[in-house]
Design an enzyme around this catalytic site. Structure first.
Site, PDB file in Angstrom:
ATOM      1  N   ASP A  24       0.781  -1.243   0.000  1.00 18.81           N
ATOM      2  CA  ASP A  24       0.000   0.000   0.000  1.00 18.81           C
ATOM      3  C   ASP A  24       0.815   1.297   0.000  1.00 18.81           C
ATOM      4  OD1 ASP A  24      -2.431   1.325  -0.122  1.00 18.81           O
ATOM      5  OD2 ASP A  24      -2.687   1.430   2.036  1.00 18.81           O
ATOM      6  N   HIS A  78       2.402   3.779   6.884  1.00 17.42           N
ATOM      7  CA  HIS A  78       2.153   4.588   5.677  1.00 17.42           C
ATOM      8  C   HIS A  78       0.899   5.455   5.756  1.00 17.42           C
ATOM      9  CE1 HIS A  78       0.249   0.636   4.937  1.00 17.42           C
ATOM     10  NE2 HIS A  78      -0.689   1.343   4.341  1.00 17.42           N
TER      11      HIS A  78
HETATM   12 ZN   LIG Z   1      -2.704   0.899   4.043  1.00 17.61          ZN
END
Ligand SMILES: [Zn+2]
Length: 1022
Positions: A181, A428
């Site tokens: 991601d 993140h």
């Molecule tokens: Zn994520």
């Protein structure tokens, strides 16, 4: 029989509870041996059951774990709890040995593990040992790659993989990295994964044009040569997921998905299995067309899936059965990324090479994910600072551990709490600034709790305090007292000298050293904009400046500050810089000539540079995100409205303050930005220090503002070329409007040229004579948008969300107005005897290794010094200039018995790259017995992988090797051939290498045994 058990597993769970579950059969193998077999010649479809579990984003990490805060979400996937996900998966796997699952974030797994009884733990252990439950990556979080510093990445990855190894052994050691991601991918991250001994690395996001090209020419999988100086050690096979991390369209079978399930009973009216099987086969064939082998990896999962794992597994069971029956050319199996990787490896193909990185990430023509490099600038600073404190905390814990301190656990717990807070914040959606505001607040609380806990357990016990708000001139002791002590601790393993700044209430001070010697000091007025900041509480009006010379390595110096007039103290004289005025300063190394419009740097009367610095803002593009062109600038996306930035106008005249140690020029722009430029006397480390202050950014005009600092240097024609760092380490070559491996258009002429500036950005002329490097104090976005210029994005306040999920406008507030941010950067120019290449390496390390300062009211006395030295003894170490003691921490987690056989984890890093300097870029030998002489006699040293969870030699022997395509094969540096002297525990470090050692000490210690000083009970840590 197995089918029967699966069908009724949900019912069984209710009736029997945990007691009723059978233990999974032990296959006796984990790793590649445990992979379900593939069928040569067929298209082998690897179904990868997974759940992507953010450690905070729209909800806090605790809320995601427990599943609380369920109401009013637009997306159903915000409802599950990760605790139930792992519960559910473990139970499903237990019934069917062919089923697989991958667990990624150890922050969640660890919380879950601590809550389990022995039976569940044994069940889980069996699943790990037979390869059904596989850990991938295994870091505490899935860290961001743009804004995270390499030290924090290494720590957070190690924290996770070492916890796994401690409780579940070798079978829990991840073999592949899984960064599905994060918003773009860095070269240094790939290097870190290679040095951790991973066999492969998979991710999901890259520039859409890059992806199109790779799909077309079948280069979605490659060998990433992640560090040229260290050669093969840093190579890692890298694969890009076809679908990000989602299943093929219409094949989402989580309990919260709406797609059609597999209905395989022909008597059902909605019987659909043959049709669904055909649809699946079609998507498999489409995917297979874009890859080089007949192995197809399909991610079966999404965010927070598998809370009711049976929903996924039941449908996959039926899918496998039908597809394998329907199509003789296809073989669908339960698999994992590592099983897929092994299948690729067994094909013995040649693979393309990758040498640059995957920044910036663009998901459509107007969505460049470059805003997050700067979003939440204050958060990013707090996260960097906590990471710096963590390094000192680990050093201190090592010292206490080695000294047989009784009752060590409170200190150990405090250090662990900072480590875990910092690790979560590398996630993140944490350090990126792309989380909801209340989640950001939760991260900040965690960091404060970690740092405060450590301070309470350590320096506060001796009456010293730490001032976390010293950067905005708040420090209760120094701003009110007439006499105080300053303890400056140097976390680097070599001495450093620093100009120190302390807020004080008055203008006359005397500073003396530990031995009573008076040293020069100067007071400088605190700039008005700082005193007028919203929420400003300081009683200080001045900053006291002095030079802390030669602060000992991993140790501290003490200074006494006393109000009054001394023979070496000076005030600053004030000069106003009117429009046609020219001020000239000589700092002993160069001369600065300043007028309102420009600054000149001269060496021995010769003009070397003419530059000007400006503060400007781009208008944040507004839009409803209904199509690409209507994309708004937001927390992820930087999308200025047009290429022109508005310059902030000068307010009043700049004021210069001149004294014996420092010259400062204070400049104010409009009502909401200001700049202090400092030139220190005889300071060789950098030329200029800039301290900027921005905010509250006005948005009453309904215009979002992206505030930048821009420097234009007449002499540096950079031809569009510049450099930015990779996670604070490698330097990456950048070129305006250019990508090394694919073509870009000009849809976003500014944003497409922004890159992560984790620690530095630079430009130079072709022949390299003229050059500039700017180092910053936190991660930012930056680029060279025009010739002769560099710019950094300092602060963002916007009007719209950019529709990537956070659903909140980035418009931070504090004290009920827009947030004010203050930060620093440093300018290093190439000039005579001053190669900015060498200086930026040293300064980068010293900024990260900024000394910690502790304060105590009253007189400096020998007892205070002695007590502090128990905590921070001046160790007899001094590393060469090109070597950094990257890590010093107790090896055991938790700490083992403190009586004998103590072990330390030591990481050494060569901080120079090849050819940066004729001397400092040479390999360097380091003697561990000399480095650790203060800790005692070394009994044994074992080199480990970077994560500290496997012997290096073992990892090298088992790592999968890959062959590069003939046409891309360059002469590659072979595997390391260090000239070590193992019998003397002396090891060689080549440029840019990091080596990790487990050092076992003999029982006795050369440090004096100390009394107990850790008394407070610790609180539990998850
Ligand atoms: Zn994520």
């Amino acid at each position: 029989m197995m089918r029967y058990q699966v069908l009724f597993s949900g019912v069984l769970a209710i009736i029997l509870g945990c007691q009723g579950y059978p233990q999974p059969e032990k296959a006796g193998s984990c790793g590649y041996e445990s992979c379900n077999p593939i069928k040569p010649g067929l298209i082998n479809v690897h179904l990868v059951p997974h759940s992507h579990d953010d450690v905070g984003w729209l909800k806090t990490v605790d809320q995601y774990f427990t599943g609380t805060n369920r109401a009013n979400w637009e997306w159903e996937n915000q409802k599950p709890g990760v605790q139930y996900v792992i519960d559910s998966v473990v139970k499903e796997l237990t019934f069917a040995p062919e089923k697989k699952y991958i667990q990624v974030e150890t922050a969640f797994f660890w919380r879950w593990w601590l809550e389990q009884d022995d039976q569940m733990k044994n069940m889980t252990r069996s699943l790990v040992e037979n390869g059904q439950l596989e850990f991938v990556s295994g870091g505490w979080s899935m860290n961001d790659e743009g804004a995270a510093h390499y030290t924090a990445i290494i720590d957070q990855m190690s924290l996770g993989v070492r916890h796994l190894h401690d409780v579940l052994g070798d079978c829990a050691r991840p073999r592949v990295a899984w960064q599905i991601d994060p918003f773009g991918h860095s070269k240094e991250q790939a290097n870190i994964f290679a040095l951790m001994g991973f066999d492969g690395y998979f991710f999901g996001r890259l520039d859409w044009r890059d992806k199109d090209k790779r799909l077309a020419d079948k280069s979605m999988e490659m060998i990433w040569q992640a560090q040229s100086s260290t050669g093969e050690d840093s190579d890692i096979f890298t694969g890009i997921n076809y679908n990000g991390y989602s299943p093929p369209a219409t094949f989402c079978w989580d309990i919260y998905c709406d797609d059609e399930p597999m209905m395989d009973n022909p008597r059902l009216k909605d019987y659909n299995a043959p049709r669904r099987a055909q649809e699946f086969i079609q998507s498999v064939r489409e995917q297979a067309d874009h890859y080089r082998t007949k192995n197809v990896k399909i991610e079966m999962g999404m965010d927070f899936h598998y809370q009711s794992a049976i929903s996924w597994y039941r449908n996959m069971d039926k899918l496998i059965k039908f597809v394998n029956n329907e199509d003789p050319e296809i073989n669908v199996i339960y698999s994992t990324p590592s099983c897929y990787l092994k299948a690729l490896h067994d094909e013995q193909l040649e693979w393309p090479i990758k040498k640059d990185d995957f920044f910036p990430y663009a998901s459509d023509p107007h969505a460049y994910w470059t805003g997050y490099f700067s979003s939440r600038s204050s958060s990013k600073f707090q996260m960097r600072q906590a990471n710096q404190i963590l390094q000192a905390a680990k050093q201190m814990t090592s010292v206490a551990y080695n000294k047989d301190v009784a009752n060590l656990s409170p200190l150990e717990d405090a250090t662990e709490l900072i480590a875990k807070s910092v690790a979560i914040c590398q996630h993140h959606d944490a350090i990126t600034g792309t989380e909801k505001q209340y989640v950001a607040n939760d991260y900040h609380d965690r960091l404060s709790e970690g740092v405060d806990g450590f301070m309470r357990q350590s320096i506060a016990q001796n009456g010293f305090t730490y001032c976390p708000l010293r950067n905005v001139t708040q420090c209760p002791i120094t701003e009110t007292s007439s006499k105080f002590v300053i303890n400056v601790y140097n976390p680097l393993a070599r001495a450093q000298s620093r100009f120190v700044r302390v807020p004080v209430k008055s203008e006359e001070w005397v500073v003396t050293t530990e031995t009573g010697e008076e040293i020069p000091c100067q007071t400088v007025p605190i700039p008005e904009p700082v005193l007028n900041m919203p929420g400003q509480k300081t009683k200080a009006l001045f900053e006291l400046v002095f030079k802390a010379d030669n602060i000992p390595p991993l140790g501290g110096s003490f200074f006494q500050a006393t109000e009054g007039v001394g023979k070496s103290s000076s005030r600053s004289s004030k000069r106003i810089l009117k429009e046609k005025d020219i001020l000239e300063f000589d700092n002993g190394l160069f001369t600065t000539v300043i007028s309102q419009g420009k600054t000149q740097l001269k060496v021995e009367e010769e003009l070397i540079y003419t530059f000007n610095e400006k503060y400007l803002w781009y208008t944040g593009h507004r839009g409803d995100n209904s199509n690409f062109d209507k994309r708004a600038s937001g927390a992820y996306i930087f999308r200025p409205d047009g290429e022109q930035a508005e310059e902030l106008a000068l307010t009043g005249e700049p004021i210069a303050y001149e004294g014996e140690l420092v010259i400062e020029i204070h400049t104010t722009y409009e009502t909401w930005a200001s700049h202090v430029r400092r030139i220190y006397q005889g300071e060789p480390r950098f030329d200029y220090e800039n301290e900027w202050l921005v905010g509250p950014v006005p948005i009453e005009d309904q215009v979002g503002k992206e505030v930048i600092y821009r420097i234009t240097v007449d002499e540096i024609e950079n031809a569009g070329e510049f450099v930015t760092d990779s996670n604070g380490r490698q330097m990456m070559a950048r070129k305006r409007n250019f990508r090394p491996t694919f073509d870009i258009n000009m849809t976003e002429p500014v944003s497409q040229n922004y890159y992560p500036v984790n620690s530095r950005i630079g430009m130079s002329t072709k022949e390299g004579k003229h050059g500039l490097v700017i180092l910053n104090d936190r991660s930012q976005a930056g680029g060279s948008i025009h010739e002769n210029e560099l710019e950094l994005l300092l602060h963002r306040r916007l009007m719209d969300d950019d529709d990537f999920g956070v659903n909140e406008t980035l418009s931070e507030e504090a004290f009920e107005v827009g947030l004010v941010v203050r930060g620093k950067n440093y300018l290093l120019f190439n000039h005579e005897d001053s190669n900015s290449n060498v200086r930026h390496r040293k300064l980068g390390l010293e900024i990260f290794g900024t000394p910690l300062m502790f304060f105590k009211d009253g007189d400096l006395n020998a007892a205070d010094v002695a007590k502090q030295r128990e905590l921070f003894p001046n160790l007899d170490v001094s590393l060469p200039q090109n070597i950094h003691l990257l890590t010093l921490e107790p090896f055991d987690l938790p700490l083992g018995p403190v009586s004998d056989g103590k072990t330390l984890l030591v990481r050494l890093e060569h901080i120079f790259d090849q050819e940066e300097d004729t001397e400092l870029s040479q390999p360097q030998a380091v003697s561990l017995p000399e480095l650790l002489a203060s800790f005692g006699v070394i009994e044994a040293v074992e080199e480990l992988t970077l994560g500290g969870n496997e012997p290096w030699a073992v990892a090298q022997a088992r790592r999968l090797r890959w062959t590069a395509e003939d046409n891309t094969q360059q002469e590659q540096v072979p595997q390391r051939d260090h000239k070590d002297d193992s019998s003397a525990f002396t090891y060689e470090l080549k440029p840019m290498s990091i080596r990790t050692f487990k050092v076992t000490l003999k029982g006795e210690t050369s440090l004096e045994t100390t009394t107990v000083f850790f008394q407070e009970p610790s609180r539990g840590i998850v």
